[in-house]
Design a protein around this motif. Structure first.
Motif, mmCIF file in Angstrom:
data_model
loop_
_atom_site.group_PDB
_atom_site.id
_atom_site.type_symbol
_atom_site.label_atom_id
_atom_site.label_comp_id
_atom_site.label_asym_id
_atom_site.label_seq_id
_atom_site.Cartn_x
_atom_site.Cartn_y
_atom_site.Cartn_z
ATOM 1 N N LYS A 177 0.831 -1.202 0.000
ATOM 2 C CA LYS A 177 0.000 0.000 0.000
ATOM 3 C C LYS A 177 0.866 1.253 0.000
ATOM 4 O O LYS A 177 1.865 1.333 0.702
ATOM 5 N N PHE A 178 0.425 2.241 -0.795
ATOM 6 C CA PHE A 178 1.055 3.552 -0.844
ATOM 7 C C PHE A 178 -0.009 4.558 -0.429
ATOM 8 O O PHE A 178 -1.054 4.670 -1.080
ATOM 9 N N GLY A 179 0.217 5.284 0.680
ATOM 10 C CA GLY A 179 -0.825 6.151 1.216
ATOM 11 C C GLY A 179 -0.346 7.575 1.464
ATOM 12 O O GLY A 179 0.819 7.813 1.805
ATOM 13 N N VAL A 180 -1.267 8.520 1.287
ATOM 14 C CA VAL A 180 -0.967 9.941 1.507
ATOM 15 C C VAL A 180 -2.072 10.562 2.355
ATOM 16 O O VAL A 180 -3.191 10.063 2.424
ATOM 17 N N HIS A 181 -1.727 11.676 3.012
ATOM 18 C CA HIS A 181 -2.720 12.436 3.752
ATOM 19 C C HIS A 181 -2.226 13.869 3.904
ATOM 20 O O HIS A 181 -1.079 14.195 3.561
ATOM 21 N N ARG A 182 -3.069 14.731 4.423
ATOM 22 C CA ARG A 182 -2.722 16.129 4.634
ATOM 23 C C ARG A 182 -1.639 16.228 5.710
ATOM 24 O O ARG A 182 -1.704 15.554 6.729
ATOM 25 N N PHE A 183 -0.622 17.031 5.446
ATOM 26 C CA PHE A 183 0.405 17.244 6.464
ATOM 27 C C PHE A 183 -0.112 18.246 7.496
ATOM 28 O O PHE A 183 -1.025 19.034 7.241
ATOM 29 N N TYR A 184 0.475 18.206 8.664
ATOM 30 C CA TYR A 184 0.032 19.119 9.730
ATOM 31 C C TYR A 184 1.179 19.361 10.704
ATOM 32 O O TYR A 184 2.152 18.612 10.746
ATOM 33 N N PHE A 185 1.042 20.465 11.444
ATOM 34 C CA PHE A 185 2.037 20.798 12.464
ATOM 35 C C PHE A 185 1.853 19.901 13.681
ATOM 36 O O PHE A 185 0.795 19.301 13.874
ATOM 37 N N PRO A 186 2.883 19.813 14.533
ATOM 38 C CA PRO A 186 2.730 19.040 15.768
ATOM 39 C C PRO A 186 1.491 19.488 16.538
ATOM 40 O O PRO A 186 1.161 20.671 16.593
ATOM 41 N N GLY A 187 0.783 18.528 17.109
ATOM 42 C CA GLY A 187 -0.462 18.842 17.803
ATOM 43 C C GLY A 187 -1.650 18.264 17.077
ATOM 44 O O GLY A 187 -2.774 18.325 17.579
ATOM 45 N N GLY A 188 -1.411 17.707 15.886
ATOM 46 C CA GLY A 188 -2.489 17.054 15.165
ATOM 47 C C GLY A 188 -3.287 18.008 14.300
ATOM 48 O O GLY A 188 -2.946 19.175 14.110
ATOM 49 N N VAL A 189 -4.389 17.503 13.736
ATOM 50 C CA VAL A 189 -5.257 18.287 12.866
ATOM 51 C C VAL A 189 -6.053 19.252 13.741
ATOM 52 O O VAL A 189 -6.739 18.849 14.671
ATOM 53 N N ARG A 190 -5.939 20.556 13.465
ATOM 54 C CA ARG A 190 -6.601 21.572 14.281
ATOM 55 C C ARG A 190 -6.717 22.852 13.486
ATOM 56 O O ARG A 190 -6.366 22.904 12.301
ATOM 57 N N SER A 191 -7.183 23.920 14.116
ATOM 58 C CA SER A 191 -7.231 25.237 13.464
ATOM 59 C C SER A 191 -5.869 25.899 13.601
ATOM 60 O O SER A 191 -5.196 25.766 14.635
ATOM 61 N N TYR A 192 -5.447 26.620 12.545
ATOM 62 C CA TYR A 192 -4.136 27.245 12.540
ATOM 63 C C TYR A 192 -4.282 28.760 12.535
ATOM 64 O O TYR A 192 -5.223 29.313 11.959
ATOM 65 N N ASP A 193 -3.302 29.441 13.138
ATOM 66 C CA ASP A 193 -3.324 30.902 13.120
ATOM 67 C C ASP A 193 -2.755 31.398 11.793
ATOM 68 O O ASP A 193 -2.327 30.609 10.933
ATOM 69 N N ALA A 194 -2.736 32.732 11.618
ATOM 70 C CA ALA A 194 -2.346 33.318 10.328
ATOM 71 C C ALA A 194 -0.922 32.951 9.938
ATOM 72 O O ALA A 194 -0.635 32.651 8.772
ATOM 73 N N ASP A 195 -0.019 32.982 10.903
ATOM 74 C CA ASP A 195 1.372 32.647 10.596
ATOM 75 C C ASP A 195 1.509 31.189 10.168
ATOM 76 O O ASP A 195 2.249 30.868 9.234
ATOM 77 N N GLU A 196 0.801 30.319 10.852
ATOM 78 C CA GLU A 196 0.848 28.914 10.498
ATOM 79 C C GLU A 196 0.244 28.662 9.130
ATOM 80 O O GLU A 196 0.757 27.864 8.344
ATOM 81 N N LEU A 197 -0.843 29.356 8.815
ATOM 82 C CA LEU A 197 -1.456 29.202 7.496
ATOM 83 C C LEU A 197 -0.500 29.643 6.399
ATOM 84 O O LEU A 197 -0.411 29.020 5.338
ATOM 85 N N GLY A 198 0.230 30.727 6.651
ATOM 86 C CA GLY A 198 1.218 31.184 5.668
ATOM 87 C C GLY A 198 2.306 30.152 5.457
ATOM 88 O O GLY A 198 2.727 29.885 4.322
ATOM 89 N N ALA A 199 2.751 29.548 6.569
ATOM 90 C CA ALA A 199 3.774 28.510 6.466
ATOM 91 C C ALA A 199 3.242 27.288 5.726
ATOM 92 O O ALA A 199 3.955 26.658 4.939
ATOM 93 N N LEU A 200 1.967 26.947 5.958
ATOM 94 C CA LEU A 200 1.354 25.820 5.265
ATOM 95 C C LEU A 200 1.304 26.049 3.763
ATOM 96 O O LEU A 200 1.585 25.150 2.967
ATOM 97 N N GLN A 201 0.955 27.270 3.353
ATOM 98 C CA GLN A 201 0.894 27.591 1.927
ATOM 99 C C GLN A 201 2.281 27.500 1.294
ATOM 100 O O GLN A 201 2.446 26.979 0.179
ATOM 101 N N GLU A 202 3.282 27.997 2.000
ATOM 102 C CA GLU A 202 4.651 27.939 1.487
ATOM 103 C C GLU A 202 5.108 26.486 1.360
ATOM 104 O O GLU A 202 5.738 26.096 0.373
ATOM 105 N N LEU A 203 4.757 25.684 2.362
ATOM 106 C CA LEU A 203 5.144 24.280 2.340
ATOM 107 C C LEU A 203 4.429 23.529 1.219
ATOM 108 O O LEU A 203 5.014 22.659 0.563
#
Length: 283
Positions: A74-100
């Motif tokens: 099996k080859f599997g993918v999912h959404r990446f996330y910061f430590p702490g699991g899937v949650r709401s992100y602040d503006a700085d984190e969202l910017g980092a997510l877009q860059e990543l």
């Protein structure tokens, strides 16, 4: 390299994942070393068995020059996330997510993978296991030396049966020339260009080769048109009158120094060859 490892070494991967940036670094190292990758495991006797490669492992896997997922693995993918699991992100984190995300798209494209894979990954918080069709469609499973099904193209006022390698560096054409003779032509483009010593190896091979197998039949190299410079190899063979391929046979073309070894397939060959050789007459 140590322990005989080098280009063409198969790295077998079996991991549920880990850190994203670590997966990217490992994938780049795999590509730099010229390793191939395969999803699976080896049992105690060294025999391949099923495995899984997911998350960051999936990113590392994409670094392979040739990539294969063994049946049952099996080859599997999912959404990446910061430590702490899937949650709401602040503006700085969202910017980092877009860059990543942009970095992931560039990484996938640079590895020859369809960038849509990143979109599929980003859409799922849970693991998505790709189907065999998706693995091929996204070029996750990939062999740069595999040839396309044969197709018919117009060529010099006639028709040619043509097949090309997945990496775009080699083409094989079968056609009738202006004298009515049947020809097989291999063109290979070198990236990076050949050094002078490598060019000399090709010319020595041509002088001593004698015969080459074309679609299951031995064909003389004597009198063939041949050229090899730093950027391209050209070999035009004259086929025997009435030449027909052996049923189901492919053609293996190997270079003189081990830089490539291509094998054409037989998919669509018969109708394509019938069209190309239908009117082998002097034009």
């Amino acid at each position: 390299m140590r322990r005989g490892l080098g280009r063409g070494t198969i790295l077998v991967l079996d991991s549920p994942g880990g850190r994203l940036l670590g997966g990217l670094r490992l994938g780049r190292a795999i590509r730099q070393l010229g390793f191939d990758t395969r999803v699976g495991r080896l049992d105690g006797d060294g025999r391949p068995i099923d495995g899984i490669c997911a998350s960051a492992c999936a990113l590392a896997f994409l670094g392979g020059v040739r990539r294969d997922v063994s049946p049952g693995s099996k080859f599997g993918v999912h959404r990446f996330y910061f430590p702490g699991g899937v949650r709401s992100y602040d503006a700085d984190e969202l910017g980092a997510l877009q860059e990543l995300t942009g970095s992931l798209v560039a990484y996938a494209s640079g590895m020859g993978v369809d960038a849509r894979l990143v979109s599929v990954s980003s859409a799922r918080s849970d693991l998505k296991v790709l189907s065999p069709d998706e693995l091929r469609s996204f070029r996750v499973v990939y062999d740069p030396l595999a040839f396309s099904p044969w197709e018919v193209r117009t060529f010099r006022g006639g028709l040619a049966a043509v097949s090309h390698s997945a990496d775009g560096q080699a083409d094989v054409s079968l056609f009738c020339d202006e004298t009515g003779a049947r020809r097989a032509v291999l063109v290979h483009r070198f990236t990076p260009p050949l050094e002078a010593a490598e060019q000399a190896r090709y010319h020595r091979w041509y002088r001593t080769a004698g015969e080459i197998e074309v679609l299951g039949r031995s064909v003389s190299v004597r009198g063939a048109d041949f050229a090899a410079d730093g950027h391209e190899l050209y070999l035009a063979l004259r086929l025997p009158s009435g030449f027909r391929p052996r049923v189901g046979a492919g053609t293996r073309f190997a270079d003189a120094s081990g830089r490539f070894a291509y094998t054409t397939g037989s998919a669509n060959l018969e109708p394509a060859l019938e069209a190309a050789f239908r009117n082998c007459v002097v034009r």
